[in-house]
Structures are given as C-alpha cells and as structure tokens.
Design a protein around this motif. Structure first.
Motif, PDB file in Angstrom:
ATOM      1  N   UNK A 127     -55.681  15.924 112.507  1.00 52.22           N
ATOM      2  CA  UNK A 127     -56.369  17.222 112.586  1.00 52.22           C
ATOM      3  C   UNK A 127     -57.652  17.148 113.416  1.00 52.22           C
ATOM      4  N   UNK A 128     -58.297  15.980 113.451  1.00 50.89           N
ATOM      5  CA  UNK A 128     -59.544  15.826 114.205  1.00 50.89           C
ATOM      6  C   UNK A 128     -59.326  15.126 115.546  1.00 50.89           C
ATOM      7  N   UNK A 129     -58.073  14.890 115.927  1.00 49.69           N
ATOM      8  CA  UNK A 129     -57.771  14.269 117.208  1.00 49.69           C
ATOM      9  C   UNK A 129     -58.178  12.812 117.308  1.00 49.69           C
ATOM     10  N   UNK A 130     -58.042  12.077 116.211  1.00 36.41           N
ATOM     11  CA  UNK A 130     -58.448  10.665 116.197  1.00 36.41           C
ATOM     12  C   UNK A 130     -57.249   9.749 116.375  1.00 36.41           C
ATOM     13  N   UNK A 131     -57.470   8.659 117.084  1.00 36.31           N
ATOM     14  CA  UNK A 131     -56.458   7.617 117.252  1.00 36.31           C
ATOM     15  C   UNK A 131     -56.741   6.513 116.226  1.00 36.31           C
ATOM     16  N   UNK A 132     -55.809   5.567 116.111  1.00 37.07           N
ATOM     17  CA  UNK A 132     -56.002   4.473 115.156  1.00 37.07           C
ATOM     18  C   UNK A 132     -57.312   3.722 115.374  1.00 37.07           C
TER      19      UNK A 132
END
Length: 146
Positions: A127-132
């Motif tokens: 939802x916040x556009x974060x990658x691992x």
C-alpha cells in the motif's frame, strides 16, 4: 554516529524510476569490477577465479552501496533519477540511514534479486509502495523533484 538531516519530502519512488537507478548503478558497479579485475589478470598473466576474487567483488559491491547510502543518501544512479533514500520513524523521514540499515537494505536487495525480482515487484502490492529492502531496513525511497 548518525547525522540528522532536515526531513526530506517527496512521494515514494515508483518501480520504473527505481529500475532506472538500478540499471545506472549496475553499469557503475560493472565498471568498478572491471577496474579491479583487469590489474588482477595482468599481474597473474592468467584468468582469475575462485572464492578470493568473488569475495573481493562482493565486498566492493557492498562498499559501493553502503558508502553512498550512508554518506549521501543516494547512489549516483539515484541522483540521476532524482530519488533519495531516507530512514523512517513511523511515517516521518528523520535522517540519513545508519550502517546497520545499509547492511539490512543490502540483504533485502540480495534476497530480491535471488527471487528474480519479487522483492522489488512487491512495490506493486504494498500500500505504501515499499520493496523488501525498504521494509527490512525501515527506509523509504523518495522521488525528489527538482
């Protein structure tokens, strides 16, 4: 030692912008590796391989990213694509990242590549556009317009 910066504002960088920065950095890392390997081959007058050579290249890879992430908050590829890496505390950007965060981010990036990019494709479902690497290191990659 952590240097506190003024909060950096911006929107979370999308996948195409991050991939552009990664490609740019990959070319820089390749050039760095060639600059390391050419003298090794010339001095040995033979091909170079084995665990020692691989370890040197791996340490160079980590040093490249850790230096730029910790000291500047962005690699040269990130600078060209106008993205910046910031440490987060909840939802607020607070400072440059620490060496420990750089290590965690590097591990997250390796895991992402070893899973054929799934860790970066995660941006599309988070939802916040974060990658691992973002999730593991508690960092954000922001698009910072001119």
């Amino acid at each position: 030692r952590t240097t506190t910066m003024a909060p950096v504002s911006g929107t979370t960088a999308g996948l195409p912008r991050r991939l552009g920065a990664m490609l740019y950095d990959a070319l820089l890392v390749l050039a760095m590796w060639l600059a390391t390997l050419f003298p090794m081959v010339a001095l040995s007058n033979n091909s170079v391989n084995g665990a020692t050579v691989q370890s040197v290249l791996f340490v160079e890879l980590f040093a490249f990213f850790a230096y730029f992430w910790v000291a500047r908050g962005q690699t040269l590829g990130m600078l060209a694509w106008r993205v910046r890496l910031v440490s987060v505390d909840g939802t607020e950007s607070k400072s440059k990242i620490t060496l420990k965060q750089a290590q965690l981010r590097f591990v997250g990036a390796l895991a992402s590549f070893l899973t054929l990019g799934v860790g970066y494709l995660w941006i599309l479902v988070d939802a916040k556009g974060r990658a691992w690497p973002d999730l593991l290191s508690k960092t954000r990659v922001l698009y910072v317009p001119r």
